[in-house]
Design an enzyme around this catalytic site. Structure first.
Site, PDB file in Angstrom:
ATOM      1  N   GLU A 267      10.162   2.379  10.385  1.00 51.46           N
ATOM      2  CA  GLU A 267      11.089   3.487  10.109  1.00 51.46           C
ATOM      3  C   GLU A 267      10.254   4.750  10.227  1.00 51.46           C
ATOM      4  O   GLU A 267       9.341   4.960   9.423  1.00 51.46           O
ATOM      5  CB  GLU A 267      11.655   3.385   8.690  1.00 51.46           C
ATOM      6  CG  GLU A 267      12.561   2.212   8.459  1.00 51.46           C
ATOM      7  CD  GLU A 267      13.855   2.306   9.243  1.00 51.46           C
ATOM      8  OE1 GLU A 267      14.210   3.411   9.672  1.00 51.46           O
ATOM      9  OE2 GLU A 267      14.474   1.260   9.447  1.00 51.46           O
TER      10      GLU A 267
ATOM     11  N   GLU B  96       9.346  17.498  14.757  1.00 47.13           N
ATOM     12  CA  GLU B  96       9.553  17.289  13.316  1.00 47.13           C
ATOM     13  C   GLU B  96       8.581  18.167  12.530  1.00 47.13           C
ATOM     14  O   GLU B  96       7.370  18.099  12.732  1.00 47.13           O
ATOM     15  CB  GLU B  96       9.336  15.823  12.938  1.00 47.13           C
ATOM     16  CG  GLU B  96       9.672  15.570  11.484  1.00 47.13           C
ATOM     17  CD  GLU B  96       9.424  14.129  11.024  1.00 47.13           C
ATOM     18  OE1 GLU B  96       8.359  13.575  11.329  1.00 47.13           O
ATOM     19  OE2 GLU B  96      10.304  13.580  10.332  1.00 47.13           O
TER      20      GLU B  96
ATOM     21  N   CYS C  66      13.490  12.109   5.498  1.00 42.33           N
ATOM     22  CA  CYS C  66      13.512  11.652   6.890  1.00 42.33           C
ATOM     23  C   CYS C  66      14.863  11.991   7.520  1.00 42.33           C
ATOM     24  O   CYS C  66      14.957  12.176   8.726  1.00 42.33           O
ATOM     25  CB  CYS C  66      13.220  10.171   6.980  1.00 42.33           C
ATOM     26  SG  CYS C  66      14.182   9.202   5.823  1.00 42.33           S
TER      27      CYS C  66
ATOM     28  N   LYS D 210       0.850  -1.201   0.000  1.00 39.59           N
ATOM     29  CA  LYS D 210       0.000   0.000   0.000  1.00 39.59           C
ATOM     30  C   LYS D 210       0.885   1.250   0.000  1.00 39.59           C
ATOM     31  O   LYS D 210       1.528   1.576   0.987  1.00 39.59           O
ATOM     32  CB  LYS D 210      -0.916   0.032   1.229  1.00 39.59           C
ATOM     33  CG  LYS D 210      -1.834   1.258   1.223  1.00 39.59           C
ATOM     34  CD  LYS D 210      -1.926   1.869   2.579  1.00 39.59           C
ATOM     35  CE  LYS D 210      -1.744   3.322   2.763  1.00 39.59           C
ATOM     36  NZ  LYS D 210      -1.764   4.298   1.754  1.00 39.59           N
TER      37      LYS D 210
HETATM   38  P1  NDP Z   1       2.340   9.031   7.389  1.00 37.85           P
HETATM   39  O1  NDP Z   1       2.659   8.355   8.662  1.00 37.85           O
HETATM   40  O2  NDP Z   1       1.243  10.003   7.373  1.00 37.85           O
HETATM   41  O3  NDP Z   1       1.972   7.944   6.266  1.00 37.85           O
HETATM   42  C1  NDP Z   1       2.834   6.884   5.921  1.00 37.85           C
HETATM   43  C2  NDP Z   1       2.019   5.767   5.304  1.00 37.85           C
HETATM   44  O4  NDP Z   1       1.134   5.230   6.279  1.00 37.85           O
HETATM   45  C3  NDP Z   1       1.133   6.223   4.138  1.00 37.85           C
HETATM   46  O5  NDP Z   1       1.047   5.194   3.173  1.00 37.85           O
HETATM   47  C4  NDP Z   1      -0.200   6.424   4.837  1.00 37.85           C
HETATM   48  O6  NDP Z   1      -1.300   6.360   3.966  1.00 37.85           O
HETATM   49  C5  NDP Z   1      -0.194   5.250   5.800  1.00 37.85           C
HETATM   50  N1  NDP Z   1      -1.117   5.381   6.927  1.00 37.85           N
HETATM   51  C6  NDP Z   1      -1.651   6.521   7.449  1.00 37.85           C
HETATM   52  N2  NDP Z   1      -2.479   6.212   8.484  1.00 37.85           N
HETATM   53  C7  NDP Z   1      -2.438   4.860   8.612  1.00 37.85           C
HETATM   54  C8  NDP Z   1      -3.085   3.943   9.494  1.00 37.85           C
HETATM   55  N3  NDP Z   1      -3.920   4.350  10.441  1.00 37.85           N
HETATM   56  N4  NDP Z   1      -2.822   2.631   9.358  1.00 37.85           N
HETATM   57  C9  NDP Z   1      -1.959   2.190   8.408  1.00 37.85           C
HETATM   58  N5  NDP Z   1      -1.363   3.004   7.519  1.00 37.85           N
HETATM   59  C10 NDP Z   1      -1.574   4.323   7.633  1.00 37.85           C
HETATM   60  O7  NDP Z   1       3.695   9.664   6.860  1.00 37.85           O
HETATM   61  P2  NDP Z   1       3.944  10.527   5.549  1.00 37.85           P
HETATM   62  O8  NDP Z   1       3.513   9.749   4.344  1.00 37.85           O
HETATM   63  O9  NDP Z   1       3.377  11.873   5.747  1.00 37.85           O
HETATM   64  O10 NDP Z   1       5.538  10.586   5.509  1.00 37.85           O
HETATM   65  C11 NDP Z   1       6.268  11.490   6.240  1.00 37.85           C
HETATM   66  C12 NDP Z   1       6.828  10.846   7.504  1.00 37.85           C
HETATM   67  O11 NDP Z   1       7.591   9.702   7.154  1.00 37.85           O
HETATM   68  C13 NDP Z   1       7.776  11.754   8.249  1.00 37.85           C
HETATM   69  O12 NDP Z   1       7.524  11.657   9.618  1.00 37.85           O
HETATM   70  C14 NDP Z   1       9.150  11.184   7.918  1.00 37.85           C
HETATM   71  O13 NDP Z   1      10.126  11.469   8.877  1.00 37.85           O
HETATM   72  C15 NDP Z   1       8.846   9.734   7.833  1.00 37.85           C
HETATM   73  N6  NDP Z   1       9.856   9.020   7.046  1.00 37.85           N
HETATM   74  C16 NDP Z   1      10.750   8.223   7.701  1.00 37.85           C
HETATM   75  C17 NDP Z   1      11.759   7.562   7.021  1.00 37.85           C
HETATM   76  C18 NDP Z   1      12.716   6.663   7.744  1.00 37.85           C
HETATM   77  O14 NDP Z   1      13.356   5.861   7.087  1.00 37.85           O
HETATM   78  N7  NDP Z   1      12.854   6.751   9.041  1.00 37.85           N
HETATM   79  C19 NDP Z   1      11.910   7.718   5.565  1.00 37.85           C
HETATM   80  C20 NDP Z   1      10.911   8.576   4.966  1.00 37.85           C
HETATM   81  C21 NDP Z   1       9.924   9.196   5.700  1.00 37.85           C
HETATM   82  P3  NDP Z   1      -1.898   7.722   3.289  1.00 37.85           P
HETATM   83  O15 NDP Z   1      -0.834   8.270   2.433  1.00 37.85           O
HETATM   84  O16 NDP Z   1      -3.035   7.203   2.504  1.00 37.85           O
HETATM   85  O17 NDP Z   1      -2.263   8.605   4.438  1.00 37.85           O
END
Ligand code: NDP
Length: 493
Positions: free
Chosen positions: A249, A383, A283, A174
């Site tokens: 992550e 963040e 990130c 997903k």
């Molecule tokens: P989110 O946590 O909002 O979303 C990440 C994924 O989770 C998306 O596919 C999202 O779907 C999905 N999601 C959201 N809610 C749920 C739920 N309740 N249950 C299961 N899945 C869910 O993060 P962002 O996409 O906004 O990404 C930014 C964040 O990611 C930042 O905090 C960044 O630091 C972190 N990040 C960390 C990395 C690492 O390696 N440590 C690398 C890259 C980013 P949808 O898009 O449909 O909301």
């Protein structure tokens, strides 16, 4: 008219059972790009069923053969690198040099993961009994659920899915709602590379309608998630309660430490690239600089001048240095933090939405620098995930390390110094999964483990020599060829 895309389940391209769709948009222009299935729990059920059906045959396919398919996918990605990078810039906004880098990570990861097909080493060890052998081997786990963010829409699925598939698992994928197109290309490429039907299933849709049902689904054994810490911890709670393996992550608040003996020109360039590259939405982005009080003001002037000179625009234009933020909600978050920052430090650059006519249809925010920010101020600890940098004065390396380690997050950190003693002290004491010396906080290479401590992760590492760990179980095997009952711990004393 936006192009129409479909889910990929059991080797067929299919709409959501509900027939509903959603649209993704170009964040630089607002243009609608494609229509995607707004899937729900019933589509997740179908994808899990397909993944489970494909698992027995895929598990027994020799690992080198599984890996050849991943290698072929890498070759296709390499051949299409430029087209994929352009599509990614249109969908996600970051500039072309960076989207090329994102696709390159997919290529690198394909070749690295494919090599594991002929390694996937186990361990043999002597038995304590005569005429008995002992060994441990890696075994696949089953169906892996992969949930990814929008900021590295090709690299992050590669880090997860390539090792998971080489290890013999099947998957349900997903992607983030903002970047479905890159996930479509990823899946299509694996279909073309010869992946059998049902081994990789793609389900588009929201976190609540697709991600959540995946986390709760009894047919999925592993969830590999990258995204925000709040969502990740909720997933850990829900998925952990049913005994799933959860690999997380999550967020970051990465610091660059600049000591008074550092090369300030080098540090300025590295800070600008780490803080404003990908519009601060990496990130590993640097969002705070912990700088020795003797050079704080000079460095702040240099960084602010650099930030003001950065050219904003559509990432497809080769002259652009900083693209848009991903969406309107991210602009609102950044604006909110900038207002908070005005009460916490001195605004040296940026601080506003870009309003030029050429940028007005996109989500552009000016690279922003605050100086003299206290180490515990909100913009220095929370963040923001945008082009906002907080510069914090420190008195010593010990002071900087203490501020760095007090953060909720522990992904990446860096130190600029000419003193080898301080450099080694920092490498030892900085509590982050990645540490750089005389280099910014970004630029991880795929053949080293990637991940963070504290609120960034839960102990797993992706890529590198650890890439198979989230996706395999260790199985210990004893073979007794003595022809009699031998009792370990008893008969040999
Ligand atoms: P989110 O946590 O909002 O979303 C990440 C994924 O989770 C998306 O596919 C999202 O779907 C999905 N999601 C959201 N809610 C749920 C739920 N309740 N249950 C299961 N899945 C869910 O993060 P962002 O996409 O906004 O990404 C930014 C964040 O990611 C930042 O905090 C960044 O630091 C972190 N990040 C960390 C990395 C690492 O390696 N440590 C690398 C890259 C980013 P949808 O898009 O449909 O909301």
């Amino acid at each position: 008219m936006p192009e129409k895309f479909l889910n990929h389940i059991a080797g067929r391209w299919v709409p959501a059972r509900s027939g509903r769709t959603f649209c993704n948009h170009n964040p630089a222009t607002g243009e609608a790009l494609g229509d995607y299935p707004a899937s729900g729990p019933e589509d997740v059920d179908a994808a899990v069923l397909a993944a489970r059906a494909a698992y027995p045959a895929w598990r027994l396919t020799p690992a080198p053969k599984r890996a050849e398919i991943v290698f072929r996918a890498g070759e296709i990605i390499r051949d299409r690198k430029e087209d994929l990078a352009r599509a990614m810039t249109r969908e996600m906004g970051k500039i072309l040099v960076e989207t090329r880098g994102d696709v390159q990570e997919g290529i690198d990861m394909a070749y690295l993961a494919a090599g594991e097909g002929r390694r996937m080493y186990g361990v043999t060890t002597p038995s304590e009994m005569p005429n008995k052998w002992a060994m441990s081997i890696r075994a696949p786990i089953g169906v892996v659920g992969v949930i990814t963010p929008w900021n590295f829409p090709f690299a992050i699925p590669s880090w997860k899915l390539m090792p998971a598939l080489v290890a013999g698992n099947t998957a349900v994928f997903k992607p983030a709602g903002d970047t479905p197109e890159m996930a479509w290309h990823f899946t299509k490429i694996f279909e073309e590379a010869g992946l059998p039907p049902g081994v990789l299933n793609l389900v588009f849709g929201s976190g609540s309608q697709v991600g959540d049902p995946m986390v709760e689904h009894p047919g999925i054994q592993v969830i590999s998630f990258t995204g925000s810490t709040d969502v990740g911890l909720r997933i850990a709670g829900k998925g952990g309660a049913s005994g799933k393996r959860i690999s997380l992550e999550m967020g970051g608040k990465n610091a660059i430490i600049v000591m008074d003996d550092a090369d300030l020109g080098l540090a300025t360039d590295a800070i600008a690239w780490s803080a404003f590259g990908t519009t601060g939405q990496r990130c590993t982005a640097c969002s705070r600089v912990l700088v020795h009080e003797r050079v704080h003001d000079a460095l702040a002037e240099r960084v602010a001048a650099k930030a003001k000179a950065l050219r904003l625009g559509d990432g497809l234009d080769p002259a652009t240095e900083v693209g848009p933020l991903i969406n309107k909600s991210q602009v609102e978050t950044v604006s909110r933090y900038v207002e908070i920052g005005k009460g916490e430090g001195a605004l040296m650059a940026g601080g506003a939405v870009a309003t030029e006519p050429a940028l007005s249809r996109g989500h552009f925010f000016r690279p922003t620098v605050f100086s003299g920010v206290p180490g515990d101020a909100r913009i220095a600890v929370e963040e923001i995930f945008g082009p906002v940098l907080a510069m914090v004065k420190v008195k010593s390396l010990e002071d900087a390390v203490a501020i760095n380690n007090a953060s909720r997050y522990g992904l990446s950190s860096s130190i600029f110094t000419a003193d080898v003693h301080r450099a080694f002290q920092a490498m030892r004491d900085l509590d982050t999964g990645i540490v750089y010396v005389n280099h910014g906080t970004t630029g991880a290479e795929t053949h080293l483990p990637f991940g963070g401590t504290r609120g960034t992760g839960n102990g797993h590492r992706e890529a590198g020599h650890t890439m198979l760990d989230p996706f395999t179980e260790w199985k210990s095997i004893y073979v007794d060829f003595s022809g009699r009952v031998q009792r370990a711990q008893i008969d040999n004393n």
